[in-house]
Design an enzyme around this catalytic site. Structure first.
Site: not given
Ligand code: GLA
Length: 413
Positions: A156, A217
């Site tokens: 990430d 997301d």
């Molecule tokens: C980000 C990513 C998600 C998830 C969260 C975890 O928002 O895009 O897919 O992995 O972090 O904290």
């Protein structure tokens, strides 16, 4: 001869790519985040907290309930698996209460069931949920993952500088590779750069990552799925050409079987994700999923579209008054004529199905020998149809009709 050898050697040293031979088709598996988030409360909610037990349980179900046999193979941890601090010698440590046997034991458990194991980290100082990130520890962490026999790393990009990512993501990919253990490398490199107003260098990204997030997301709602569908449609000229065997755009997890999507909407997510050649990462409670949603996730014909070996990402070819048509070239090929997967999507909300009439020719299916057309959800075979044949489909509100047209050879061949 000598010259050829030199050229080969030179090009392999010049291309500092990931080149791990993995993800020749989009990865398939289960990922904790969308459904289980950062639930660390194993005292009050032991069945739903991020813990070794949750991943073991999902592993067992993926095998026992037929998901593994249709292609789902990765069991992936997302955020919130770590202790808040590294060990005294700088190592990552899994939460001692929630993963009492440590990560290697979980990895062994998953492998012993014939599946593969994925883990989550972050390029920055912290993961998005505030656990230790890899910056400053890149080499140590890559070696640690190899040691744990990790097969898939999602990296990430919270608490990191988007301008540093061209360097940071590519370096970590090389470090993973140089451990000698092949690991699928999932990057969030472009999405954080886009948020920061930077145009991502997709040609670099696709040489260093097996998959990457481009956009927001996913959340548990149809609005979120629609928003993602629109992003991939509106930006397809920039995004779609970057996909291919070993390197994929990732529109995020499948939320099929959770709280937010109706049956029709779940079918639409699955159809469009397969047109997009997307990774198929289910984030759902497999203990309680309703049979109709399980059925969607295990639709072999649509999975075959997603996993088509040519790896060409499909496109939205029509959008008017809430009706969309998406198309993806797939195998088999006859000369330069592809077969196609076609998804007719009804985004309208007037509560009655909409009719869509179109000739095969208008969909780009122009081979004179025709196409064997079948419906991939309804298992209806329409026989061989020709470019001038008009087909009519009835698409439910927020639903989809998905067809495959398999190119036919001339009969005298
Ligand atoms: C980000 C990513 C998600 C998830 C969260 C975890 O928002 O895009 O897919 O992995 O972090 O904290």
């Amino acid at each position: 001869m000598l010259a050829t050898v030199w050229i080969i050697l030179l090009s392999s040293t010049l291309c500092k790519c990931l080149d791990n031979g993995l993800a020749k088709t989009p990865p398939m598996g289960w990922l904790s985040w969308e459904r289980f988030r950062c639930n660390t409360d194993c005292v009050n909610d032991p069945d739903n907290c991020i813990s070794e037990q949750l991943f073991q349980t999902m592993t067992d179900i993926v095998v026992a309930d037929g998901y593994a046999s249709v292609g789902y193979e990765y069991i992936n941890i997302d955020d919130c698996w770590l202790e808040k601090h590294r060990s005294h010698d700088g190592k990552l440590v899994a939460d001692r209460k929630r993963f009492p046997n440590g990560i290697k034991a979980l990895s062994d458990y998953i492998h012993s069931r014939g599946l593969k194991f994925g883990i989550y980290e972050d390029y920055g100082n912290y993961t998005c949920a505030g656990y230790p990130g890899i910056i400053g520890y890149e080499e140590k962490d890559a070696l640690q993952f190899a040691d744990w026999n990790v097969d898939y790393v999602k990296l990430d990009g919270c608490y990191a500088l988007p301008y540093d990512m061209d360097h940071g993501y590519s370096t970590f990919g090389r470090l993973l590779n140089s451990t000698g253990k092949s690991m699928v490398y999932s990057c969030s490199w472009p999405v954080y750069q886009i948020y920061a107003g930077i145009q991502p260098n997709y040609s670099a990204i696709q040489t260093h990552c097996n998959l990457w997030r481009n956009y927001d997301d996913i959340q548990d709602s149809w609005a979120s799925v629609e928003n993602i569908i629109d992003y991939y449609g509106n930006n397809q000229d920039v995004i779609a050409p970057n996909a291919g065997p070993g390197h994929w755009n990732d529109p995020d997890m499948l939320i099929i079987g959770n709280f937010g999507l109706s049956y029709e909407q779940a079918k639409t997510q699955f159809a469009i994700w397969s047109i997009l050649a997307a990774p198929l990462l289910m984030s759902v409670d497999l203990r309680t999923i309703r049979p109709q949603f399980k059925h969607i996730l295990q639709n072999r014909k649509i999975i075959a579209v997603d996993q088509d070996p040519l790896g060409i990402q499909g496109r939205r070819i029509y959008k008017h008054k809430g009706i969309e048509i998406w198309s993806r070239p797939i195998g088999p090929l006859y000369q330069n004529f592809y077969s196609y997967a076609i998804a007719f999507v009804n985004r309208r909300t007037d509560g009655t199905p909409s009719d869509i009439s179109v000739t095969l020719k208008e969909l780009g299916l122009i081979n004179f020998s025709g196409y064997r057309v079948e419906d991939l959800y309804e298992n209806v075979d329409y026989g061989v149809l020709y470019p001038n044949t008009k087909i009519k489909v009835k698409v439910n509100p927020s639903g989809v009709v998905m067809l495959k047209g398999e190119v036919q050879y001339p009969v005298d061949l």
